[in-house]
Motif scaffolding. Sequence first.
Motif, PDB file in Angstrom:
ATOM      1  N   PRO A  53       0.795  -1.229   0.000  1.00  0.00           N
ATOM      2  CA  PRO A  53       0.000   0.000   0.000  1.00  0.00           C
ATOM      3  C   PRO A  53       0.829   1.281   0.000  1.00  0.00           C
ATOM      4  CG  PRO A  53      -0.900  -1.573   1.568  1.00  0.00           C
ATOM      5  CD  PRO A  53       0.400  -2.137   1.080  1.00  0.00           C
ATOM      6  N   GLU A  54       1.961   1.288   0.683  1.00  0.00           N
ATOM      7  CA  GLU A  54       2.779   2.505   0.743  1.00  0.00           C
ATOM      8  C   GLU A  54       3.347   2.852  -0.624  1.00  0.00           C
ATOM      9  OE1 GLU A  54       6.764   4.306   2.896  1.00  0.00           O
ATOM     10  OE2 GLU A  54       6.028   2.347   3.515  1.00  0.00           O
ATOM     11  N   THR A  55       3.844   1.840  -1.338  1.00  0.00           N
ATOM     12  CA  THR A  55       4.410   2.073  -2.669  1.00  0.00           C
ATOM     13  C   THR A  55       3.332   2.559  -3.616  1.00  0.00           C
ATOM     14  OG1 THR A  55       6.062   0.372  -2.278  1.00  0.00           O
ATOM     15  CG2 THR A  55       5.698   1.005  -4.563  1.00  0.00           C
ATOM     16  N   CYS A  56       2.174   1.935  -3.580  1.00  0.00           N
ATOM     17  CA  CYS A  56       1.058   2.340  -4.433  1.00  0.00           C
ATOM     18  C   CYS A  56       0.656   3.777  -4.125  1.00  0.00           C
ATOM     19  CB  CYS A  56      -0.125   1.396  -4.237  1.00  0.00           C
ATOM     20  SG  CYS A  56      -1.523   1.791  -5.290  1.00  0.00           S
ATOM     21  N   CYS A  57       0.556   4.118  -2.861  1.00  0.00           N
ATOM     22  CA  CYS A  57       0.171   5.466  -2.456  1.00  0.00           C
ATOM     23  C   CYS A  57       1.163   6.496  -2.990  1.00  0.00           C
ATOM     24  CB  CYS A  57       0.065   5.542  -0.936  1.00  0.00           C
ATOM     25  SG  CYS A  57      -0.518   7.136  -0.348  1.00  0.00           S
ATOM     26  N   LEU A  89      -9.525   2.283  -9.855  1.00  0.00           N
ATOM     27  CA  LEU A  89      -9.499   1.183  -8.887  1.00  0.00           C
ATOM     28  C   LEU A  89      -8.968   1.640  -7.527  1.00  0.00           C
ATOM     29  CD1 LEU A  89      -8.309  -1.780 -11.119  1.00  0.00           C
ATOM     30  CD2 LEU A  89     -10.581  -1.419 -10.138  1.00  0.00           C
ATOM     31  N   CYS A  90      -8.110   2.644  -7.543  1.00  0.00           N
ATOM     32  CA  CYS A  90      -7.545   3.157  -6.291  1.00  0.00           C
ATOM     33  C   CYS A  90      -8.561   3.935  -5.466  1.00  0.00           C
ATOM     34  CB  CYS A  90      -6.336   4.042  -6.578  1.00  0.00           C
ATOM     35  SG  CYS A  90      -4.902   3.105  -7.122  1.00  0.00           S
ATOM     36  N   LEU A  91      -9.722   4.202  -6.027  1.00  0.00           N
ATOM     37  CA  LEU A  91     -10.784   4.880  -5.276  1.00  0.00           C
ATOM     38  C   LEU A  91     -11.594   3.906  -4.421  1.00  0.00           C
ATOM     39  CD1 LEU A  91     -12.190   7.250  -8.043  1.00  0.00           C
ATOM     40  CD2 LEU A  91     -10.715   7.886  -6.117  1.00  0.00           C
ATOM     41  N   PRO A  96      -6.288   2.452   1.205  1.00  0.00           N
ATOM     42  CA  PRO A  96      -6.079   3.409   2.292  1.00  0.00           C
ATOM     43  C   PRO A  96      -6.619   4.800   1.920  1.00  0.00           C
ATOM     44  CG  PRO A  96      -4.081   2.165   1.871  1.00  0.00           C
ATOM     45  CD  PRO A  96      -5.037   1.834   0.766  1.00  0.00           C
ATOM     46  N   PRO A  97      -7.084   5.552   2.901  1.00  0.00           N
ATOM     47  CA  PRO A  97      -7.644   6.878   2.613  1.00  0.00           C
ATOM     48  C   PRO A  97      -6.696   7.805   1.843  1.00  0.00           C
ATOM     49  CG  PRO A  97      -8.127   6.248   4.871  1.00  0.00           C
ATOM     50  CD  PRO A  97      -7.204   5.199   4.311  1.00  0.00           C
ATOM     51  N   ARG A 101      -7.423   9.568  -1.728  1.00  0.00           N
ATOM     52  CA  ARG A 101      -7.341  11.022  -1.871  1.00  0.00           C
ATOM     53  C   ARG A 101      -6.435  11.394  -3.055  1.00  0.00           C
ATOM     54  NH1 ARG A 101      -7.399  11.798   3.104  1.00  0.00           N
ATOM     55  NH2 ARG A 101      -5.208  11.424   3.525  1.00  0.00           N
ATOM     56  N   HIS A 102      -5.271  10.764  -3.146  1.00  0.00           N
ATOM     57  CA  HIS A 102      -4.364  11.039  -4.270  1.00  0.00           C
ATOM     58  C   HIS A 102      -5.012  10.635  -5.603  1.00  0.00           C
ATOM     59  CE1 HIS A 102      -1.041  12.294  -1.843  1.00  0.00           C
ATOM     60  NE2 HIS A 102      -0.704  11.093  -1.399  1.00  0.00           N
TER      61      HIS A 102
END
Length: 117
Positions: A53-57, A89-91, A96-97, A101-102
Amino acid sequence: AAGAAARGEGELRRCAALGLANLTCEDGVQEIVGGVPDLLAALVEVVAVECDPETCCCAVGALANLSFRSPDNARRICEVPAAVSSLLLCLGPTRPPETRRHAARALASLAYSAAAA
């Protein structure tokens, strides 16, 4: 050995995505980074594949920064296969919130640039 290599690759992706997310906050850097098609494709690939999740964010944040107030970058991002669908898809509610948001910010910039064109 394969597990260590995969962890190393994941760490490399995470550091690269974080670095690009931070660098692309600067207006002058946005156009330089946006002008490298392979880099945009690599960011979209990170978003499109299952990764941590961190890398994707960070990758989504970099795409959002790149598309903000830059119609040229927005157009370049939209030209990358699967860019818009991956951001959509990231929505999803399982993301993660901060990633959501991004993604919303990136999609809003892409839509604004498309409407202005």
